[in-house]
Write a protein that holds these residues in place. Structure first.
Motif, mmCIF file in Angstrom:
data_model
loop_
_atom_site.group_PDB
_atom_site.id
_atom_site.type_symbol
_atom_site.label_atom_id
_atom_site.label_comp_id
_atom_site.label_asym_id
_atom_site.label_seq_id
_atom_site.Cartn_x
_atom_site.Cartn_y
_atom_site.Cartn_z
ATOM 1 N N ASP A 1 0.016 7.107 7.075
ATOM 2 C CA ASP A 1 -0.565 6.193 8.053
ATOM 3 C C ASP A 1 -1.073 4.940 7.348
ATOM 4 O O ASP A 1 -1.988 4.991 6.528
ATOM 5 N N LEU A 2 -0.453 3.790 7.678
ATOM 6 C CA LEU A 2 -0.814 2.510 7.062
ATOM 7 C C LEU A 2 -1.529 1.584 8.033
ATOM 8 O O LEU A 2 -1.721 0.399 7.734
ATOM 9 N N ASN B 1 0.826 -1.210 0.000
ATOM 10 C CA ASN B 1 0.000 0.000 0.000
ATOM 11 C C ASN B 1 0.860 1.261 0.000
ATOM 12 O O ASN B 1 0.540 2.255 -0.670
ATOM 13 N N LEU B 2 1.957 1.220 0.740
ATOM 14 C CA LEU B 2 2.865 2.375 0.804
ATOM 15 C C LEU B 2 3.457 2.683 -0.566
ATOM 16 O O LEU B 2 3.424 3.835 -1.016
ATOM 17 N N ASN C 1 -5.991 -1.780 4.166
ATOM 18 C CA ASN C 1 -6.376 -1.376 2.812
ATOM 19 C C ASN C 1 -6.714 0.102 2.689
ATOM 20 O O ASN C 1 -7.435 0.510 1.779
ATOM 21 N N ARG C 2 -6.171 0.894 3.602
ATOM 22 C CA ARG C 2 -6.362 2.346 3.534
ATOM 23 C C ARG C 2 -5.013 3.021 3.750
ATOM 24 O O ARG C 2 -4.156 2.516 4.480
ATOM 25 N N VAL C 3 -4.874 4.186 3.144
ATOM 26 C CA VAL C 3 -3.674 4.994 3.368
ATOM 27 C C VAL C 3 -4.110 6.408 3.675
ATOM 28 O O VAL C 3 -4.831 7.031 2.884
ATOM 29 N N SER D 1 3.897 5.917 -5.500
ATOM 30 C CA SER D 1 4.088 5.938 -6.955
ATOM 31 C C SER D 1 2.915 6.559 -7.694
ATOM 32 O O SER D 1 3.091 7.149 -8.771
ATOM 33 N N GLN D 2 1.715 6.453 -7.121
ATOM 34 C CA GLN D 2 0.524 6.899 -7.831
ATOM 35 C C GLN D 2 -0.081 8.207 -7.309
ATOM 36 O O GLN D 2 -0.727 8.934 -8.065
ATOM 37 N N LYS D 3 0.132 8.504 -6.047
ATOM 38 C CA LYS D 3 -0.546 9.645 -5.440
ATOM 39 C C LYS D 3 0.375 10.814 -5.092
ATOM 40 O O LYS D 3 -0.073 11.964 -5.031
#
Length: 211
Positions: free
Chosen positions: A201-202, A180-181, A206-208, A186-188
């Motif tokens: 915050d991980l 997720n990190l 399934n949330r960041v 890479s995308q956000k």
């Protein structure tokens, strides 16, 4: 060092004196318990490893040992105490707090210092910190310090060289959190925006979350 050699020798000699062994007399060396002397040296000198005590029937006892190598520094905030720890997570010497990426640095705001020769923390947490550090390096993220926060349970924070922190959950799967990190980075977040990050915050599956 010479002083260290003399200290080790004195421990062995004191043990032999208490047991009333007289090493120069040939036949008494058979009665010496080398395992007990080895354990005693390891207890008295936490920085020693691979301690070997052998009977030399012509010269008494032969003692050899290695100096432990520090892989990190573990600091207990409650006790204002920092210690070197080895690859097994055992505290073996006191030290002032350090910073930088050469050694693994841990700021423990929850735990209390026990004593030299004992584990710095429970093995599961120690292994998790080691693994997280190694995996972050593979992703070209260097952690200058890992923090075990006092006010939050089941969380491990990594302070990066860029100034922002990563909040990990000690209950959730590390591999999923890292996936997720890296997807988030890479995308956000563009490389330019990374410098303005405060934390990622991980801890929620399934949330960041970030700031």
């Amino acid at each position: 060092s010479r002083n260290g050699s003399l200290d080790v020798r004195s421990v062995a000699e004191n043990y032999l004196a208490e047991k009333k062994f007289f090493i120069p007399k040939f036949n008494n060396i058979f009665l010496v318990n080398t395992a007990q002397i080895s354990s005693l040296i390891s207890e008295k000198f936490p920085s020693a490893e691979n301690v070997k005590v052998q009977k030399d029937y012509w010269h008494g006892l032969k003692i050899s040992l290695d100096q432990k190598e520090a892989v990190g520094v573990w600091c207990y905030a409650k006790d204002n105490q920092c210690v070197y720890f080895d690859r097994h997570g055992t505290a073996f010497d006191t030290v002032t707090e350090t910073s930088g990426a050469i050694l693994l640095n841990v700021s423990d705001q929850k735990g209390n210092f026990n004593k030299l020769g004992q584990p710095v923390s429970n093995l599961e947490l120690f292994k998790l910190i080691e693994q997280t550090n190694d995996e972050l390096k593979k992703g070209k993220i260097i952690a200058t310090k890992f923090i075990i926060p006092e006010a939050v349970d089941f969380r491990l924070d990594a302070q990066t060289t860029q100034g922002w922190k990563i909040y990990f959950s000690t209950k959730e799967d590390l591999a999923k959190q890292l996936t997720n990190l890296y997807l988030f980075l890479s995308q956000k977040i563009t490389p330019e925006k990374r410098g303005r990050l405060v934390y990622i915050d991980l801890t929620v599956p399934n949330r960041v979350y970030y700031k």
